[in-house]
Design a protein around this motif. Structure first.
Motif, PDB file in Angstrom:
ATOM      1  N   TRP A 167       0.821  -1.211   0.000  1.00 33.72           N
ATOM      2  CA  TRP A 167       0.000   0.000   0.000  1.00 33.72           C
ATOM      3  C   TRP A 167       0.859   1.267   0.000  1.00 33.72           C
ATOM      4  CZ3 TRP A 167      -4.671   0.898   3.806  1.00 33.72           C
ATOM      5  CH2 TRP A 167      -5.532   1.820   3.221  1.00 33.72           C
ATOM      6  N   GLN A 168       0.949   1.908  -1.146  1.00 30.61           N
ATOM      7  CA  GLN A 168       1.757   3.117  -1.271  1.00 30.61           C
ATOM      8  C   GLN A 168       1.073   4.354  -0.701  1.00 30.61           C
ATOM      9  OE1 GLN A 168       5.004   2.920  -2.402  1.00 30.61           O
ATOM     10  NE2 GLN A 168       4.468   0.744  -2.283  1.00 30.61           N
ATOM     11  N   ASP A 169      -0.247   4.345  -0.631  1.00 26.70           N
ATOM     12  CA  ASP A 169      -0.988   5.512  -0.139  1.00 26.70           C
ATOM     13  C   ASP A 169      -1.115   5.549   1.383  1.00 26.70           C
ATOM     14  OD1 ASP A 169      -1.449   7.143  -2.252  1.00 26.70           O
ATOM     15  OD2 ASP A 169      -3.609   6.769  -2.408  1.00 26.70           O
ATOM     16  N   TYR A 170      -0.521   4.563   2.053  1.00 30.25           N
ATOM     17  CA  TYR A 170      -0.514   4.591   3.525  1.00 30.25           C
ATOM     18  C   TYR A 170       0.901   4.361   4.031  1.00 30.25           C
ATOM     19  CZ  TYR A 170      -0.913   3.589   8.410  1.00 30.25           C
ATOM     20  OH  TYR A 170      -0.720   3.655   9.767  1.00 30.25           O
ATOM     21  N   GLN A 171       1.259   5.090   5.103  1.00 25.35           N
ATOM     22  CA  GLN A 171       2.558   4.872   5.741  1.00 25.35           C
ATOM     23  C   GLN A 171       2.478   5.248   7.217  1.00 25.35           C
ATOM     24  OE1 GLN A 171       5.820   7.570   4.689  1.00 25.35           O
ATOM     25  NE2 GLN A 171       7.194   5.812   4.600  1.00 25.35           N
ATOM     26  N   LEU A 172       2.943   4.344   8.075  1.00 22.81           N
ATOM     27  CA  LEU A 172       3.159   4.681   9.478  1.00 22.81           C
ATOM     28  C   LEU A 172       4.552   5.280   9.583  1.00 22.81           C
ATOM     29  CD1 LEU A 172       2.344   4.592  12.497  1.00 22.81           C
ATOM     30  CD2 LEU A 172       3.415   2.321  12.575  1.00 22.81           C
ATOM     31  N   ILE A 173       4.620   6.542   9.944  1.00 25.96           N
ATOM     32  CA  ILE A 173       5.906   7.245   9.991  1.00 25.96           C
ATOM     33  C   ILE A 173       6.582   7.047  11.338  1.00 25.96           C
ATOM     34  CG2 ILE A 173       7.018   9.516   9.815  1.00 25.96           C
ATOM     35  CD1 ILE A 173       4.609  10.340   8.017  1.00 25.96           C
ATOM     36  N   ASP A 174       5.833   7.196  12.422  1.00 23.45           N
ATOM     37  CA  ASP A 174       6.393   7.071  13.764  1.00 23.45           C
ATOM     38  C   ASP A 174       5.244   6.818  14.738  1.00 23.45           C
ATOM     39  OD1 ASP A 174       8.315   7.009  15.758  1.00 23.45           O
ATOM     40  OD2 ASP A 174       8.565   9.184  15.879  1.00 23.45           O
ATOM     41  N   SER A 175       5.591   6.356  15.942  1.00 18.81           N
ATOM     42  CA  SER A 175       4.594   6.180  16.995  1.00 18.81           C
ATOM     43  C   SER A 175       5.298   6.229  18.338  1.00 18.81           C
ATOM     44  CB  SER A 175       3.853   4.847  16.829  1.00 18.81           C
ATOM     45  OG  SER A 175       4.752   3.754  16.942  1.00 18.81           O
ATOM     46  N   GLY A 176       4.516   6.476  19.377  1.00 22.19           N
ATOM     47  CA  GLY A 176       5.055   6.504  20.724  1.00 22.19           C
ATOM     48  C   GLY A 176       4.329   7.499  21.603  1.00 22.19           C
ATOM     49  N   GLU A 177       4.453   7.279  22.918  1.00 19.84           N
ATOM     50  CA  GLU A 177       3.875   8.185  23.917  1.00 19.84           C
ATOM     51  C   GLU A 177       2.372   8.374  23.718  1.00 19.84           C
ATOM     52  OE1 GLU A 177       6.495  11.702  24.169  1.00 19.84           O
ATOM     53  OE2 GLU A 177       8.037  10.402  23.316  1.00 19.84           O
ATOM     54  N   GLU A 191       0.595   7.972  20.883  1.00 19.97           N
ATOM     55  CA  GLU A 191       0.144   8.553  19.617  1.00 19.97           C
ATOM     56  C   GLU A 191       0.806   7.848  18.441  1.00 19.97           C
ATOM     57  OE1 GLU A 191      -0.863  13.197  20.326  1.00 19.97           O
ATOM     58  OE2 GLU A 191       1.285  12.704  20.332  1.00 19.97           O
ATOM     59  N   LYS A 192       0.238   8.076  17.233  1.00 20.16           N
ATOM     60  CA  LYS A 192       0.852   7.579  16.006  1.00 20.16           C
ATOM     61  C   LYS A 192       0.809   8.672  14.949  1.00 20.16           C
ATOM     62  CE  LYS A 192      -3.523   5.218  15.073  1.00 20.16           C
ATOM     63  NZ  LYS A 192      -4.185   3.918  14.966  1.00 20.16           N
ATOM     64  N   LEU A 193       1.840   8.695  14.110  1.00 15.94           N
ATOM     65  CA  LEU A 193       1.978   9.665  13.022  1.00 15.94           C
ATOM     66  C   LEU A 193       1.870   8.893  11.722  1.00 15.94           C
ATOM     67  CD1 LEU A 193       2.783  12.647  12.222  1.00 15.94           C
ATOM     68  CD2 LEU A 193       5.153  11.821  12.189  1.00 15.94           C
ATOM     69  N   GLU A 194       0.783   9.137  10.955  1.00 17.04           N
ATOM     70  CA  GLU A 194       0.475   8.333   9.780  1.00 17.04           C
ATOM     71  C   GLU A 194       0.225   9.212   8.565  1.00 17.04           C
ATOM     72  OE1 GLU A 194      -2.553   5.035  11.187  1.00 17.04           O
ATOM     73  OE2 GLU A 194      -3.072   6.999  12.017  1.00 17.04           O
ATOM     74  N   ARG A 195       0.635   8.710   7.390  1.00 21.01           N
ATOM     75  CA  ARG A 195       0.321   9.398   6.132  1.00 21.01           C
ATOM     76  C   ARG A 195      -0.747   8.604   5.384  1.00 21.01           C
ATOM     77  NH1 ARG A 195       1.574   8.445   1.085  1.00 21.01           N
ATOM     78  NH2 ARG A 195       3.229   6.945   1.619  1.00 21.01           N
ATOM     79  N   PHE A 196      -1.829   9.290   5.053  1.00 22.32           N
ATOM     80  CA  PHE A 196      -2.899   8.736   4.232  1.00 22.32           C
ATOM     81  C   PHE A 196      -2.952   9.532   2.928  1.00 22.32           C
ATOM     82  CE2 PHE A 196      -4.159   7.766   8.574  1.00 22.32           C
ATOM     83  CZ  PHE A 196      -4.681   6.482   8.495  1.00 22.32           C
TER      84      PHE A 196
END
Length: 296
Positions: free
Chosen positions: A9-19, A21-26
């Motif tokens: 899936w190129q249109d989704y990416q988990l960039i980082d997570s922690g504390e 929360e999660k940082l995601e690209r859709f």
């Protein structure tokens, strides 16, 4: 036990997570959302998160690691962040378009880890020599799995206890130039019991039950209390051949072996099972619940 993630899936990416929360690209947009299982430290700095994010959902709650169903909070949107947008999911011979939106409870309309199940649904239905195989999607949410099954040529029944969710699923169907999914606004267990009495059968059953919830008439659902009964009823609906069964759960603390034992109580099968996860760009892979599935 397997560990699977939606690798294609190129249109989704988990960039980082922690504390928490999660940082995601859709697609074009990057979001910060709560994540109770992310109890570790972030890799990127808070400043880097803020620079990348187009929107952030804050949950007003003292304990950020135990989320209740009474969600309070909201989105902080940057000026370039739309309220809704589309992403594309690749299949072997086509792409599926899915509408996303910033909801009041912090969801966006898809659970990205389910990409592995979408592949399984599409490829399995395509492999059958069955005209219009019947697929039942329970707790079907915004209908990504329903659309995948319909795109593969199935006759799909989509059951959910949320009218907004069904409307959203209908939009996803239309975005892909599909038609004639059967929409059922109903408590999943009630519907399955009635289908058993009617003598109906399905070639595929998909269920992604929540840990807890309410039906249209206030019916109480808790995973631990109702899952065994639901699977038992579903076992009477599934065809004996050219059939599949999928069960996903996202309940913190429940092992995939729980699903295995429930399913083996009612089906004479050896299922594939394990855990879904989201692979992180920054080496913080995120667990996203359990899965179980089998073909007969």
């Amino acid at each position: 036990m397997k560990l699977l993630h939606p690798a294609s899936w190129q249109d989704y990416q988990l960039i980082d997570s922690g504390e928490g929360e999660k940082l995601e690209r859709f697609g074009k947009y990057t979001l910060i959302r709560p994540e109770p299982q992310a109890i570790w430290k972030k890799v990127l700095s808070d400043d880097e998160w803020q620079k990348l994010a187009h929107a952030r959902f804050d949950r007003e709650q003292k304990d950020k690691f135990r989320f209740s169903d009474d969600v309070k909070g909201g989105w902080q949107r940057g000026k370039d962040m739309p309220e809704s947008w589309n992403v594309s999911y690749p299949l072997p011979d086509r792409s599926i378009t899915l509408r996303l939106a910033l909801t009041s409870f912090g969801h966006v309309g898809i659970f990205p880890e389910q990409g592995e199940n979408w592949n399984f649904i599409y490829n399995t239905v395509k492999s059958w020599n069955t005209a219009n195989p019947r697929i039942l999607n329970l707790f079907a949410y915004t209908g990504a799995a329903s659309v995948m099954a319909k795109a593969a040529g199935a006759d799909v029944t989509h059951v959910d206890a949320s009218r907004p969710g069904i409307n959203w699923a209908n939009q996803n169907m239309q975005l892909n130039d599909l038609a004639d999914i059967r929409w059922v606004y109903e408590d999943a267990l009630k519907f399955v019991k009635r289908e058993v009495k009617r003598g109906n059968k399905y070639n595929g059953i998909i269920m992604d039950p929540p840990p807890y919830g309410r039906g249209p008439d206030g019916e109480k659902w808790t995973l631990q209390e109702k899952l065994d009964e639901l699977v038992q009823q579903a076992s009477e609906l599934l065809e004996k051949k050219n059939a599949f069964f999928i069960l996903s759960t996202y309940a913190v603390g429940l092992s995939s072996l729980v699903s295995v034992n429930v399913v083996k109580s009612h089906f004479n099968v050896t299922p594939e099972f394990g855990e879904f996860f989201l692979k992180s760009k920054n080496n913080r892979d995120l667990p996203m619940g359990t899965f179980l599935r089998f073909n007969v």
